[in-house]
Enzyme design. Sequence first.
Site, short mmCIF file in Angstrom:
data_model
loop_
_atom_site.label_atom_id
_atom_site.label_comp_id
_atom_site.label_asym_id
_atom_site.label_seq_id
_atom_site.Cartn_x
_atom_site.Cartn_y
_atom_site.Cartn_z
N HIS A 1 -4.83 -6.05 -11.13
CA HIS A 1 -4.18 -7.01 -10.28
C HIS A 1 -4.20 -8.46 -11.07
CE1 HIS A 1 -6.27 -4.09 -7.33
NE2 HIS A 1 -5.34 -4.50 -6.58
N GLU B 1 0.72 -1.21 0.00
CA GLU B 1 0.02 0.02 -0.01
C GLU B 1 1.03 1.25 -0.06
OE1 GLU B 1 -2.91 -0.07 -0.84
OE2 GLU B 1 -3.21 -2.06 -0.59
#
Lengths: 86, 357
Positions: free
Chosen positions: B272, B177
């Site tokens: 992703h 993140e």
Amino acid sequence: MQYIIERRGGFAGLKASCTVDGDALDRDDRETLEALIDSKEPFDRDPGADRYTYVVTRESPSGRTTREIPESVMPRTVASVVTAEI
Amino acid sequence: MCDHGGRFIVPTGVLRKLAEDDSLPAQSRQAIRESIAVEAAWRGLRNAHTEAVQSSLLARRIAGLRVAGVLASVPAVTVYDCKNTQSLPGSPVSNPGKSSDITAQRAFDTTRAVVDFYRQCFGRNSVDDAGMTLMSSIHYGVRYDNAFWNGSQMTYGDGDGQVFTDFTKSDDVIGHELTHGVTQFTAGLDYSGESGALNESVSDAFGAMFHQWRRKQTVVQADWLIGAGVLGPVAIAKGYTCLRNMAQPGSPHCLSPQPSQYSEYISGGDPHENSGIPNRAFYLAATTIGGRSWEKAGKVWYAALTSTDAHSSMGMDEFATLTRAAARSLFPRDRDVYRGVDDAWTRVGIPASDISV
């Protein structure tokens, strides 16, 4: 009337979906969802990364309408009915 | 109506229309009106910060500011508790490093470790390289199965307890993140198409490197798994071991198997999904070069990400070219680095387009 809701994105990138009857939704949430589906302008995606995006298809006697809705404006209770199946 | 604590990025015209829609509850319309004003201010600040860093307006002055003591030499790390709402940032957690809430403690300690990782391995001072305070919000939502970077801070859900557990439990998730922040302030990779896949892959690569760095692992000792620590009992019982595997992106033990070859690229796919291709390239480069991933392969990837030639719509072949060039310029006497990087991209289906690079 029913809604087919598909969730995409998120850190996991795991798709999740569900079909929900319009009558099963809270009245306020359903009205919000309807307003989002019927809005004329496209939505920008949420800023940052790993956010969820919802692809909502409304099925009714008058036809099908599909909208991509970012997580930040999706009614929480509607979003919560979507669960990942593994 | 939904909780409006999250950022609105809906066109203002749509918000105004909703705010004037008499069919919506008065409370909802008021919340939308407030959000119009708040969102505009937030977006303006965030964009100005990002653009200033990306255009090097800050970078040119950083050396002088550091000498003058204007910038924090170590960024502040703060933790907020959403208390299972979706209102960001939530309530501040005082002294999070000594909190009785293990999630707060973990978010604080691990974020500080990421700061050390970037500083020691890459000479970077926070995500913006200008000492930006790193803010984390924990206990976001109810059984929320996700962690995300919202352009300004990190946010972690508790997981549903079945498929996923607390997202602060995997340090590679926290590294992932925060790296989205680094990418935002450097190459600024768009979050769609090949650049989106690169954006996700860079976060996985640096998240995995951070995980290995904390354990002093060599590339052979490393497991190259992403998100192994956040899987819940149901996922584990079904035989899943991770979300993604950089060594074998298509492994059936991954909750989210990915393509590993450029020929398998999914047009219109989620970032992703296609990140498996550059993920495998990084794994191959690091393991071919050997040693510890952050010492050579990591430096090459970091140089590509922060290169002045990097741009937001960069494709995989362009990024591969930047890594090939970085391998040569950073390690001119160690030809194995270039060979490892070149071979890695070639093996995932992205051969060098210009041998003279």
